[in-house]
Motif scaffolding. Sequence first.
Motif, PDB file in Angstrom:
ATOM      1  N   LEU A 139     -17.263  22.026  26.480  1.00  0.00           N
ATOM      2  CA  LEU A 139     -16.234  22.473  27.420  1.00  0.00           C
ATOM      3  C   LEU A 139     -14.846  22.370  26.798  1.00  0.00           C
ATOM      4  O   LEU A 139     -13.985  23.230  27.035  1.00  0.00           O
ATOM      5  N   ARG A 179     -20.667  24.033  33.071  1.00  0.00           N
ATOM      6  CA  ARG A 179     -19.985  23.212  34.078  1.00  0.00           C
ATOM      7  C   ARG A 179     -20.934  22.840  35.221  1.00  0.00           C
ATOM      8  O   ARG A 179     -20.842  21.741  35.791  1.00  0.00           O
ATOM      9  N   ARG A 180     -21.829  23.771  35.580  1.00  0.00           N
ATOM     10  CA  ARG A 180     -22.771  23.494  36.672  1.00  0.00           C
ATOM     11  C   ARG A 180     -23.950  22.646  36.223  1.00  0.00           C
ATOM     12  O   ARG A 180     -24.825  22.317  37.026  1.00  0.00           O
TER      13      ARG A 180
END
Length: 472
Positions: A214, A244-245
């Motif tokens: 990220l 992110r999920r």
Amino acid sequence: MGFDFRVLGSLRARRDGRELDLGRPQQRAVLAALLLAPGQLVPTERLVEGLWGEDDARWPKDPAGQIGTHAHRLRRALGEPGLLVAAAGGYRLGVERGTVDLFRYEDGVAQASALRQRDPVRARARLAEALGAWEGRCALDGVPGVFAERARGRLAAGRFAAVKALHDLDLALGRHTEALPALDALAAGHLHDEEVQRLHLLALHRCGRTAEALAAYGALCERLDRELGLEPAPALVELAGRIRRGEAPVPARRLPRPCQLPPDIPDLVGRAALVREAERVLRGDGAPVLGLSGPAGSGTSALAVHVAHAVQDAFPDGQLYASGGEPGPALAGFLRALGEWPAEGAGPDELSARYRAALTGRRVLVVLDGVPDPAPLLPGVPGCAAAVAGPEPGTLPADAVRLVVGPLEPHDAYELLARIAGGDRIRQDPAAVAEVAGLCGHLPVLLRTAATRLAARPQWSVADLVGWLARG
């Protein structure tokens, strides 16, 4: 006698395992140009421009004579006088493709592409084996001249695309741990290549280094915005959202498979022999090019599209189509269809290099209809093929197969008219049908137009159609 030529690195040649002295740099440049077109006639003018450029003010005195001297010395170095011959204003090196490492490499890339969907393990092994043919940092290392420089750029783009395809296969096979070190280096060296960055992010995430993935994505977004004024490609945005999920494993991206062919013509008649030969050419090895030429109205466009539909199964990675126009916009459109986004203002050379790089490792058919200059749009990549249609196919490679499309035979013209206007009406007046075919020159496009007009006028006889054609 056995020759082995190497261009994927320093230019080298062996005969029966013995290294040959290829002489001075310019002599080696002539050999390089001939090796990249094995068995083909390379015009002396192209060799001159390849060595000294297109500006004749920079040419030496008697450049053609110097090329002849280099060729003479190469014959002695190769030790086989009949191998390099002068003919028809040029030179031909009579060696097989398989003796040159470049073509063995390209064949391996094409085989890997064909295996990708049904056997990715073998595809990955074959692609890694093919890339192992490279022995240096660049092709034709140290060879002078414009030709060598352009070849280096083209081959470097293809190699880079093959390396990315290898790592894409690594991730598809769950080899993220093994691939990550190489992707670390690749991502650091290609900060703006979004496909490299996507593969790197995916490998980091799958190795459990999600925070790093990220952070790398955030740095990439900032870099693209600051330096290029761009947002990340949709594939990268989607991947970052999945990371992110916490979705794992993230599926490997599937490359777009464009299908741009116009609809096939259902009433094609009288072309069975041509269709069989055209199919044979397009299903051949290497990067075949088929040229279909004939008088206006002979139906070269319809035949090209029909054959393209017939061989779709041999090109599972897509079919591209362009009609008329300049090559620049067509190249940009092809790149977008292949999942690439060319930079605004990119020149034809850059677009062409990116186009061939995007095709490397894929099996794609390209159909060009009435394109004035088809050469920049030809794939030139093993595993891909092109069909070029038009009254004049334009400049095609020397090894292109050209088929002439002429008028229909009388019985085929009759069959076409019957299919469109109706068999009962056509059978009522065979003499008038023969007149219609003659007035149309037995050309399928004109016959189809006439038959469509007759079909739309049920009150007309075929004789009425003859009268209308005669007046027109």
